[in-house]
Design an enzyme around this catalytic site. Structure first.
Site, PDB file in Angstrom:
ATOM      1  N   ASN A  13      20.204   3.625   5.947  1.00  0.00           N
ATOM      2  CA  ASN A  13      18.837   3.650   5.089  1.00  0.00           C
ATOM      3  C   ASN A  13      18.490   5.059   5.443  1.00  0.00           C
ATOM      4  OD1 ASN A  13      16.423   3.484   4.198  1.00  0.00           O
ATOM      5  ND2 ASN A  13      15.725   1.839   5.311  1.00  0.00           N
ATOM      6  N   ARG A  94      21.221   1.519   1.574  1.00  0.00           N
ATOM      7  CA  ARG A  94      19.841   1.346   0.782  1.00  0.00           C
ATOM      8  C   ARG A  94      19.787   2.272   0.022  1.00  0.00           C
ATOM      9  NH1 ARG A  94      13.823   0.801   2.985  1.00  0.00           N
ATOM     10  NH2 ARG A  94      12.834   0.298   1.134  1.00  0.00           N
ATOM     11  N   HIS A 182      10.935  -1.809  -3.048  1.00  0.00           N
ATOM     12  CA  HIS A 182      10.985  -2.619  -1.863  1.00  0.00           C
ATOM     13  C   HIS A 182      11.442  -3.967  -2.137  1.00  0.00           C
ATOM     14  CE1 HIS A 182       7.046  -0.285  -0.650  1.00  0.00           C
ATOM     15  NE2 HIS A 182       7.994   0.115   0.218  1.00  0.00           N
ATOM     16  N   HIS A 209       3.998  -6.122   0.786  1.00  0.00           N
ATOM     17  CA  HIS A 209       4.746  -5.327   1.534  1.00  0.00           C
ATOM     18  C   HIS A 209       3.851  -4.032   1.978  1.00  0.00           C
ATOM     19  CE1 HIS A 209       8.761  -3.264   3.099  1.00  0.00           C
ATOM     20  NE2 HIS A 209       7.820  -2.294   2.886  1.00  0.00           N
ATOM     21  N   GLY A 211       3.584  -1.190   4.300  1.00  0.00           N
ATOM     22  CA  GLY A 211       4.153  -0.469   5.279  1.00  0.00           C
ATOM     23  C   GLY A 211       3.791   1.325   5.236  1.00  0.00           C
ATOM     24  N   ARG A 242       0.468   8.511  -0.429  1.00  0.00           N
ATOM     25  CA  ARG A 242       0.723   8.492  -1.625  1.00  0.00           C
ATOM     26  C   ARG A 242      -0.545   7.898  -2.475  1.00  0.00           C
ATOM     27  NH1 ARG A 242       6.250   5.081  -1.627  1.00  0.00           N
ATOM     28  NH2 ARG A 242       6.954   6.316  -0.243  1.00  0.00           N
ATOM     29  N   ASP A 284      -2.144   6.926   9.300  1.00  0.00           N
ATOM     30  CA  ASP A 284      -1.856   5.538   9.679  1.00  0.00           C
ATOM     31  C   ASP A 284      -3.034   4.710   9.999  1.00  0.00           C
ATOM     32  OD1 ASP A 284      -1.168   3.732  11.841  1.00  0.00           O
ATOM     33  OD2 ASP A 284       0.671   4.960  12.508  1.00  0.00           O
ATOM     34  N   ARG A 286      -3.530   2.424  12.231  1.00  0.00           N
ATOM     35  CA  ARG A 286      -3.981   2.301  13.520  1.00  0.00           C
ATOM     36  C   ARG A 286      -5.083   3.149  13.939  1.00  0.00           C
ATOM     37  NH1 ARG A 286       2.059   1.679  15.277  1.00  0.00           N
ATOM     38  NH2 ARG A 286       2.083   3.003  13.807  1.00  0.00           N
ATOM     39  N   ILE A 332       2.065  -2.707   8.528  1.00  0.00           N
ATOM     40  CA  ILE A 332       0.728  -3.074   8.479  1.00  0.00           C
ATOM     41  C   ILE A 332       0.689  -4.490   8.411  1.00  0.00           C
ATOM     42  CG2 ILE A 332      -1.420  -2.945   7.285  1.00  0.00           C
ATOM     43  CD1 ILE A 332      -0.086   0.017   6.151  1.00  0.00           C
ATOM     44  N   GLU A 382      15.239  -5.494   5.945  1.00  0.00           N
ATOM     45  CA  GLU A 382      16.015  -5.085   4.524  1.00  0.00           C
ATOM     46  C   GLU A 382      17.418  -4.490   5.316  1.00  0.00           C
ATOM     47  OE1 GLU A 382      12.653  -2.563   4.797  1.00  0.00           O
ATOM     48  OE2 GLU A 382      12.294  -2.507   2.664  1.00  0.00           O
TER      49      GLU A 382
HETATM   50  P1  ADP Z   1       8.207   1.843   6.751  1.00  0.00           P
HETATM   51  O1  ADP Z   1       7.508   1.500   5.385  1.00  0.00           O
HETATM   52  O2  ADP Z   1       8.596   3.313   7.105  1.00  0.00           O
HETATM   53  O3  ADP Z   1       9.531   0.896   6.832  1.00  0.00           O
HETATM   54  P2  ADP Z   1       6.856   0.307   8.463  1.00  0.00           P
HETATM   55  O4  ADP Z   1       6.888  -0.971   7.613  1.00  0.00           O
HETATM   56  O5  ADP Z   1       7.480   0.087   9.944  1.00  0.00           O
HETATM   57  O6  ADP Z   1       7.155   1.420   7.857  1.00  0.00           O
HETATM   58  O7  ADP Z   1       5.188   0.431   8.574  1.00  0.00           O
HETATM   59  C1  ADP Z   1       4.757   1.608   9.245  1.00  0.00           C
HETATM   60  C2  ADP Z   1       3.348   1.634   9.085  1.00  0.00           C
HETATM   61  O8  ADP Z   1       2.705   0.309   9.616  1.00  0.00           O
HETATM   62  C3  ADP Z   1       2.888   2.848  10.141  1.00  0.00           C
HETATM   63  O9  ADP Z   1       2.537   3.816   9.281  1.00  0.00           O
HETATM   64  C4  ADP Z   1       1.619   2.061  10.492  1.00  0.00           C
HETATM   65  O10 ADP Z   1       0.448   2.471   9.623  1.00  0.00           O
HETATM   66  C5  ADP Z   1       1.432   0.744  10.187  1.00  0.00           C
HETATM   67  N1  ADP Z   1       1.309  -0.202  11.394  1.00  0.00           N
HETATM   68  C6  ADP Z   1       2.096  -0.559  12.294  1.00  0.00           C
HETATM   69  N2  ADP Z   1       1.343  -1.246  13.514  1.00  0.00           N
HETATM   70  C7  ADP Z   1       0.197  -1.353  12.849  1.00  0.00           C
HETATM   71  C8  ADP Z   1      -1.113  -1.999  13.395  1.00  0.00           C
HETATM   72  N3  ADP Z   1      -0.883  -2.978  14.417  1.00  0.00           N
HETATM   73  N4  ADP Z   1      -2.302  -1.795  12.807  1.00  0.00           N
HETATM   74  C9  ADP Z   1      -2.300  -1.245  11.761  1.00  0.00           C
HETATM   75  N5  ADP Z   1      -1.211  -0.378  11.099  1.00  0.00           N
HETATM   76  C10 ADP Z   1      -0.211  -0.587  11.617  1.00  0.00           C
END
Ligand code: ADP
Length: 397
Positions: A13, A94, A182, A209, A211, A242, A284, A286, A332, A382
């Site tokens: 990926n 992917r 996705h 989805h 993330g 984005r 992020d 968090r 997320i 995935e």
């Molecule tokens: P990708 O899309 O790169 O596969 P992920 O699905 O792993 O990424 O999601 C990553 C994102 O998830 C991080 O940028 C962060 O914003 C968010 N994230 C992860 N844990 C938490 C949490 N406990 N609270 C809020 N957001 C979170």
């Protein structure tokens, strides 16, 4: 070649600043026996890390990784010291975009890579890296079959009315339409839902989805009928970096009145917008949740994110004519009870009623027992989907 019915499949990926790689042993069980990443490509502190099935570290080393070529070289040099062509059976990639031609996982041929070259402008952040990974496998493991698993494939059965963009018809014929992304994640979630709640999987389902990239899909009787992203992964709801959907007039304004070039616009909408653009401090959630009491811009970014997510759930529920299940997935979606709570607050009119204790504990079902809509938290995978498709195509050869 593996023994008996066991197939060893390497999945790749290849993202914009990292490459994830896993090794699966696919037989009666489907075991991920190795997982690795090459991270911080093009940044300081390039990093190669591999873990075995038990989570033990096999390598953790720093490298100079100015670009993807250097990252792939580092990755394959390490892999080749451990696994020969004869040990592996196939490699699954992917691939973000299959254009109009590729609607299902496909064995990689010269013709397929040529098609990807032709549509590179539809996904300039992803396709060039994915093509490089395909070429790197060709170079290091020339005997191995390679399979492309497309993120767009899941959505290719959307009704034409959902795929069309209200532009002149000639552009539709050129492939300017809504593809959605996705797809491997949606496919995995739906497959799991069929196992744990078959009646729900046959009903009206929205999968969110959420993330780094964020999108939603509306699924009816197991078929994707609508989604939030469009021609490119920049569309739909706001994301970490984005913008999501924009009034097209904004792009014209920036091009014409502000003298922006196409490449600076690309950077603006893909890297500097969304949560980072609005908060001015982080992409992020968090960080933003931690900062929201002291930083009004961080608070506004979080509020906008939840507002937009709620708005899209409403739109997709209208397409489905109601809702039986809402599934949260990705970083997320699976980890943040607070964001789920804020998104769902206001969706009671649709029958969405969260159970606060279940939500707080990230339980698999977070809705109230008696609520008409089952709200679920499901981890996506995935990579496993890629391994399955690759294994299946290998069996068909
Ligand atoms: P990708 O899309 O790169 O596969 P992920 O699905 O792993 O990424 O999601 C990553 C994102 O998830 C991080 O940028 C962060 O914003 C968010 N994230 C992860 N844990 C938490 C949490 N406990 N609270 C809020 N957001 C979170």
């Amino acid at each position: 070649m593996s023994d008996g019915n066991l197939r060893r499949i390497l999945t790749i990926n290849s993202g914009s600043s990292s490459i994830k790689c896993s090794l699966y042993e696919m037989g009666e069980a489907e075991d991920r026996v190795l997982s690795g990443t090459v991270e911080r490509i093009g940044l300081h502190g390039g990093h190669l890390r591999f873990l075995d099935a038990a989570g033990r570290e096999l390598v953790d080393s720093l490298h100079d990784l100015p670009d993807h070529d250097a990252a792939l070289k580092t990755l394959f040099e390490w892999l080749k010291t451990r696994f020969s062509d004869r040990f592996l059976d196939a490699v699954g990639h992917r691939v973000v975009h299959g254009g109009t031609k590729y609607c299902q996982p496909s064995v990689i041929t010269e013709e397929l890579t040529e098609t990807l070259e032709e549509i590179i402008r539809l996904a300039p952040e992803h396709l060039p890296h994915e093509l490089k990974a395909i070429r790197a496998v060709e170079h290091h493991y020339p005997q191995l079959t390679q399979v492309a698993c497309f993120d767009t494939a899941f959505h290719r059965r959307m009704p034409e009315i959902a795929q069309r963009i209200p532009l002149p018809r000639s552009l539709w014929h050129e492939g300017v339409l809504r593809y959605g992304f996705h797809g491997l994640s949606y496919e995995y979630i739906l497959m799991k839902l069929r196992e744990i709640a078959p009646a729900e999987a046959e009903g009206r389902v929205i999968i969110a989805h959420l993330g780094n990239g964020c999108s939603m899909a509306a699924v009816q009787s197991g078929v994707g009928v609508e989604t939030t992203m469009g021609l490119t992964p920049a569309g739909g709801m706001m994301m970490g970096t984005r913008s999501g959907d924009l009034d097209p007039g904004i792009l014209l304004y920036l091009l014409q009145e502000k003298d922006r070039s196409p490449s600076t616009l690309d950077y603006l909408i893909n890297q500097r917008s969304g949560l980072i653009g609005v908060s001015g401090c982080s992409s992020d959630l968090r960080d933003l949740l931690r900062l929201e009491l002291s930083e009004p811009n961080a608070a506004q970014a979080v509020e906008m994110f939840c507002y937009q997510a709620r708005k899209f759930v409403g739109a997709l529920a209208a397409v489905l004519g109601g809702l039986d299940a809402l599934v949260f997935t990705a970083g997320i979606g699976t980890n943040s009870p607070e964001i789920r709570r804020r998104i769902c607050h206001g969706l009671e009119f649709l029958g969405v009623h969260l159970d606060p204790a279940r939500n707080e504990s990230n339980a698999s079902v977070i809705s109230r027992e008696e609520g008409p809509v089952t709200v679920r938290v499901m981890k996506t995978d995935e990579e496993l989907m890629i391994a399955r498709h690759t294994c299946k195509l290998l069996g068909d050869l």
